[in-house]
Motif scaffolding. Structure first.
Motif, short mmCIF file in Angstrom:
data_model
loop_
_atom_site.label_atom_id
_atom_site.label_comp_id
_atom_site.label_asym_id
_atom_site.label_seq_id
_atom_site.Cartn_x
_atom_site.Cartn_y
_atom_site.Cartn_z
N VAL A 172 2.43 17.63 24.34
CA VAL A 172 3.87 17.63 24.00
C VAL A 172 4.18 19.13 23.78
O VAL A 172 3.31 19.58 23.07
N GLN A 173 5.19 19.82 24.07
CA GLN A 173 5.49 21.06 23.87
C GLN A 173 6.92 21.32 23.49
O GLN A 173 7.81 20.67 23.85
N LEU A 174 7.12 22.06 22.14
CA LEU A 174 8.59 22.42 21.87
C LEU A 174 8.75 24.00 21.88
O LEU A 174 7.65 24.83 21.54
N VAL A 175 9.64 24.54 22.34
CA VAL A 175 10.11 25.65 22.49
C VAL A 175 11.48 26.00 22.18
O VAL A 175 12.66 25.78 22.37
N GLU A 176 11.34 26.85 20.78
CA GLU A 176 12.79 27.27 20.35
C GLU A 176 13.35 28.54 20.86
O GLU A 176 12.45 29.30 21.42
N SER A 177 14.66 28.58 20.95
CA SER A 177 15.33 29.89 21.06
C SER A 177 16.64 29.86 20.36
O SER A 177 17.09 28.96 19.79
N GLY A 178 17.27 31.04 20.53
CA GLY A 178 18.54 31.07 19.89
C GLY A 178 18.77 32.10 18.63
O GLY A 178 19.81 32.26 17.99
N GLY A 207 12.83 17.38 13.70
CA GLY A 207 13.49 18.25 12.73
C GLY A 207 13.30 19.66 12.98
O GLY A 207 12.69 20.14 13.73
N TRP A 208 13.92 20.44 12.04
CA TRP A 208 14.12 21.90 12.00
C TRP A 208 13.53 22.24 10.35
O TRP A 208 13.91 21.57 9.63
N TYR A 250 11.37 26.75 12.84
CA TYR A 250 10.40 25.82 13.78
C TYR A 250 11.10 24.42 14.04
O TYR A 250 11.82 23.98 13.26
N CYS A 251 11.05 24.23 15.29
CA CYS A 251 11.22 22.85 15.49
C CYS A 251 9.88 21.91 15.57
O CYS A 251 8.94 22.29 15.99
N ALA A 252 10.15 20.70 15.11
CA ALA A 252 8.98 19.99 14.96
C ALA A 252 9.25 18.46 15.40
O ALA A 252 10.21 18.03 15.30
N ALA A 253 7.98 17.77 15.87
CA ALA A 253 8.18 16.43 16.10
C ALA A 253 6.90 15.40 15.65
O ALA A 253 6.03 16.02 15.63
N THR A 254 7.41 14.00 15.66
CA THR A 254 6.31 13.40 15.55
C THR A 254 6.92 11.90 15.75
O THR A 254 8.00 11.73 15.82
N HIS A 255 5.61 11.02 15.94
CA HIS A 255 6.09 9.81 16.67
C HIS A 255 5.53 8.78 15.95
O HIS A 255 4.19 8.90 15.34
N GLY A 257 4.03 16.49 7.57
CA GLY A 257 3.41 15.14 8.64
C GLY A 257 3.80 15.46 9.98
O GLY A 257 3.60 14.63 10.82
N TYR A 258 4.81 16.23 10.48
CA TYR A 258 4.96 16.42 11.90
C TYR A 258 3.77 16.81 12.62
O TYR A 258 3.08 17.84 12.16
N ASN A 259 3.54 16.14 13.71
CA ASN A 259 2.39 16.39 14.50
C ASN A 259 2.51 17.75 15.43
O ASN A 259 1.60 18.09 15.85
N TYR A 260 3.69 17.81 15.95
CA TYR A 260 3.80 18.91 17.07
C TYR A 260 5.12 19.90 16.61
O TYR A 260 5.89 19.75 15.94
N TRP A 261 4.72 21.20 16.71
CA TRP A 261 5.32 22.29 16.38
C TRP A 261 5.49 23.24 17.29
O TRP A 261 4.83 23.58 18.28
N GLY A 262 6.88 24.07 17.34
CA GLY A 262 7.06 25.00 18.33
C GLY A 262 6.54 26.40 17.64
O GLY A 262 5.94 26.24 16.50
N GLN A 263 6.99 27.60 18.34
CA GLN A 263 6.27 28.60 17.89
C GLN A 263 7.25 29.36 16.84
O GLN A 263 6.80 30.40 16.24
N GLY A 264 8.59 28.99 16.83
CA GLY A 264 9.40 29.66 15.79
C GLY A 264 10.56 30.46 16.52
O GLY A 264 10.22 31.21 17.49
N THR A 265 11.66 30.67 15.80
CA THR A 265 12.56 31.68 16.07
C THR A 265 13.09 32.17 14.77
O THR A 265 13.41 31.43 14.08
N GLN A 266 13.12 33.50 15.10
CA GLN A 266 13.55 34.20 13.74
C GLN A 266 15.02 34.45 13.55
O GLN A 266 15.70 34.78 14.47
N VAL A 267 15.57 33.97 12.51
CA VAL A 267 16.90 34.24 11.99
C VAL A 267 17.02 35.18 10.90
O VAL A 267 16.21 34.99 9.74
N THR A 268 17.67 36.24 11.09
CA THR A 268 18.11 37.32 9.83
C THR A 268 19.49 37.46 9.66
O THR A 268 20.25 37.70 10.65
N VAL A 269 19.65 37.21 8.59
CA VAL A 269 21.40 37.20 8.10
C VAL A 269 21.47 38.38 6.96
O VAL A 269 20.67 38.49 5.96
#
Length: 121
Positions: free
Chosen positions: A2-8, A35-36, A94-99, A108-120
């Motif tokens: 499982v791979q998760l890739v965030e962007s935006g 989830g996020w 981060y985006c995350a997933a579990t089954h 408790g999420y098993n899978y995580w993306g690398q993250g994407t930075q949000v700056t406000v």
């Protein structure tokens, strides 16, 4: 695998909007709880929004009415539309997933993306 890739992510002024995307590979997104989660500088990670396998969506109080989680099963993608952004929304997202069931806490999420930075600002 499982791979998760965030962007935006990016930098925006307060009151602005961003749309985060999480592309999923290695599994079918609609069979997983997803989830996020965000982590602000110097703070612990915080669950932002979750969608379970029945399509029920949950938000943390801090983002209710401003953020919208959605999923496109055809594209195997998860989105987070963020409107009316505030400086306190600044974080790595981060985006995350579990089954198959959603975890009681975000740890408790098993899978995580690398993250994407949000700056406000």
């Amino acid at each position: 695998h499982v791979q998760l890739v965030e962007s935006g992510g990016g930098s925006v002024q307060a009151g602005g909007s961003l749309r985060l995307t999480c592309l999923v590979s290695g599994h079918t997104a609609n069979r997983y709880c997803m989830g996020w989660i965000r982590q602000a500088p110097g703070k612990e990670r915080e669950g932002v929004a979750t969608i379970d396998t029945d399509g029920n969506i949950y938000y943390t109080d801090a983002v209710k009415s401003r953020f919208t989680l959605s999923k496109d099963d055809a594209k195997n993608a998860l989105y987070l539309q963020m409107d009316s952004l505030k400086p306190e929304d600044t974080a790595m997202y981060y985006c995350a997933a579990t089954h198959p069931l959603c975890p009681a806490t975000f740890q408790g999420y098993n899978y995580w993306g690398q993250g994407t930075q949000v700056t406000v600002s």
